[in-house]
Design a protein around this motif. Structure first.
Motif, short mmCIF file in Angstrom:
data_model
loop_
_atom_site.label_atom_id
_atom_site.label_comp_id
_atom_site.label_asym_id
_atom_site.label_seq_id
_atom_site.Cartn_x
_atom_site.Cartn_y
_atom_site.Cartn_z
N PRO A 37 0.81 -1.22 0.00
CA PRO A 37 0.00 0.00 0.00
C PRO A 37 0.84 1.27 0.00
O PRO A 37 0.49 2.26 -0.66
CB PRO A 37 -0.81 -0.13 1.30
N ALA A 40 2.20 1.80 -3.56
CA ALA A 40 1.15 2.28 -4.45
C ALA A 40 0.82 3.75 -4.21
O ALA A 40 0.67 4.53 -5.16
CB ALA A 40 -0.10 1.40 -4.27
N GLU A 41 0.74 4.12 -2.94
CA GLU A 41 0.42 5.52 -2.61
C GLU A 41 1.56 6.45 -2.98
O GLU A 41 1.36 7.48 -3.63
CB GLU A 41 0.11 5.64 -1.11
N ALA A 45 -0.09 6.30 -7.86
CA ALA A 45 -1.25 5.66 -8.49
C ALA A 45 -2.53 6.35 -8.03
O ALA A 45 -2.78 6.46 -6.83
CB ALA A 45 -1.28 4.18 -8.13
N ASP A 46 -3.34 6.83 -8.99
CA ASP A 46 -4.63 7.42 -8.67
C ASP A 46 -5.59 7.22 -9.84
O ASP A 46 -5.22 6.65 -10.87
CB ASP A 46 -4.51 8.90 -8.30
N LYS A 47 -6.82 7.67 -9.69
CA LYS A 47 -7.87 7.38 -10.66
C LYS A 47 -7.66 8.03 -12.02
O LYS A 47 -8.37 7.72 -12.98
CB LYS A 47 -9.23 7.80 -10.09
N GLU A 64 -3.02 -3.65 -5.01
CA GLU A 64 -3.03 -2.30 -4.44
C GLU A 64 -3.03 -1.23 -5.53
O GLU A 64 -3.70 -0.20 -5.41
CB GLU A 64 -1.84 -2.11 -3.51
N LEU A 67 -6.52 -1.07 -7.22
CA LEU A 67 -7.51 -0.40 -6.37
C LEU A 67 -7.48 1.11 -6.56
O LEU A 67 -8.51 1.78 -6.40
CB LEU A 67 -7.25 -0.72 -4.90
N ARG A 68 -6.30 1.65 -6.90
CA ARG A 68 -6.11 3.10 -6.92
C ARG A 68 -6.07 3.70 -8.33
O ARG A 68 -6.47 4.84 -8.52
CB ARG A 68 -4.80 3.45 -6.19
N ALA A 69 -5.54 2.97 -9.29
CA ALA A 69 -5.23 3.54 -10.60
C ALA A 69 -6.40 3.43 -11.58
O ALA A 69 -7.32 2.63 -11.42
CB ALA A 69 -4.01 2.85 -11.18
N HIS A 92 -10.42 -7.52 -10.45
CA HIS A 92 -10.00 -6.26 -11.08
C HIS A 92 -10.25 -6.29 -12.58
O HIS A 92 -9.72 -7.14 -13.30
CB HIS A 92 -8.52 -5.99 -10.78
#
Length: 293
Positions: A37, A40-41, A45-47, A64, A67-69, A92
């Motif tokens: 996590p 990833a943060e 990684a984001d939407k 992970e 979930l974010r990207a 996913h």
């Protein structure tokens, strides 16, 4: 998704799919639940972002990231992992897994096909034996990457992120600093992996520079000089560049004096800016060297 940080779960999956770790592929999979996590943060990684992951393991980091990207493209060399990933990552729908060797992939074509209109970051737990070739493949092709966040052997992290000048820096340090701004994010102990390696690791981030100081032949001359300069670390630049580039020592001494560097200096005593200045000062003298190569 099952808890892939649970050793008993991992062993059950390995038995179910007949999987065993490959030493030749440098397989040490993350099982520490707090590490992925954070990668990833901190990797960005984001939407709105596409992520290229290199090497999936059982998919702990891949999960992970997904979930974010906005989209994740994971390149995995080991075909034995494909059915495992189809099971562990089945939830996913923003994920594509490619069974490829990252060093043989047409990366510009992949980026155009998979990430059109997106900002892209790279995240990976890199095998120790192939860290530098993968990073240089990503950097040298000047792909539309915002940042590269990777876990590497701690010794490699220290070298890649070493300041210049310093005793720890080398040719790869200069290359990384030319293309990016490197930073060590956090350490990772050997006990975070299954099977545990014999060394500790660290996560580093390379923020890619939008503009570079050189291009074309000038850039080629710089990297020819860097390779030559660090080829024999204990010798002076006069000696190493004379033997590696075939230049006369008086020519090298004159160029060093012109940029304000003592003639007895070693490569590790110069900053990246001084190496760039030296390559530009030598300039025309290095052209025959480039043509021969």
């Amino acid at each position: 998704m099952e808890n892939l940080s649970n050793i008993s779960v991992i062993r059950d999956i390995m038995e179910r799919f007949g999987f065993s770790f490959s030493k030749s592929l440098g397989q040490n999979f993350l099982v520490n639940p707090s590490v992925c996590p954070r990668i990833a943060e901190m990797g960005g990684a984001d939407k709105e972002t596409g992520v290229l992951e290199i090497g999936t393991g059982f998919g702990v980091l891949t999960h992970e990231l997904a979930l974010r990207a906005r989209k994740v493209v994971a390149v995995e060399l080991d075909s034995r992992l494909l059915p495992v990933l189809a099971y562990t990552l089945q939830e996913h729908h923003n994920l594509t897994v490619l069974n490829e060797d990252i060093l043989k992939v047409d990366l510009p074509a992949l980026f155009e096909r998979e990430f059109s209109g997106m900002e892209v970051v790279v995240c990976a737990n890199l095998p120790y034996y192939i860290t530098s070739p993968i990073l240089m493949a990503l950097l040298e092709q000047r792909l539309p990457i915002k940042a590269i966040t990777v876990m590497v052997q701690k010794e490699a992290a220290d070298r890649l992120c070493a300041p210049m000048p310093s005793r720890e820096c080398g040719a790869v340090t200069a290359a990384v600093r030319y293309y990016s701004t490197p930073k060590t994010l956090f350490p990772v102990s050997r006990g975070s992996f299954m099977p545990p390696p014999n060394v500790d690791s660290a996560v580093i981030r390379l923020d890619i520079k939008k503009e570079l100081p050189l291009e074309g032949e000038a850039e080629k001359r710089l990297f020819a000089l860097v390779r030559g300069a660090f080829s024999q670390r204990r010798k002076t630049l006069q000696n190493t560049l004379s033997s590696s580039l075939g230049l006369g020592k008086p020519v090298i001494a004159g160029a060093l004096e012109q940029i304000g560097v003592k003639t007895t200096a070693r490569a590790e005593e110069l900053s990246l800016e001084q190496l760039i200045a030296l390559s530009q000062t030598l300039g025309e003298e290095m052209i025959p060297v480039q043509k021969e190569k």
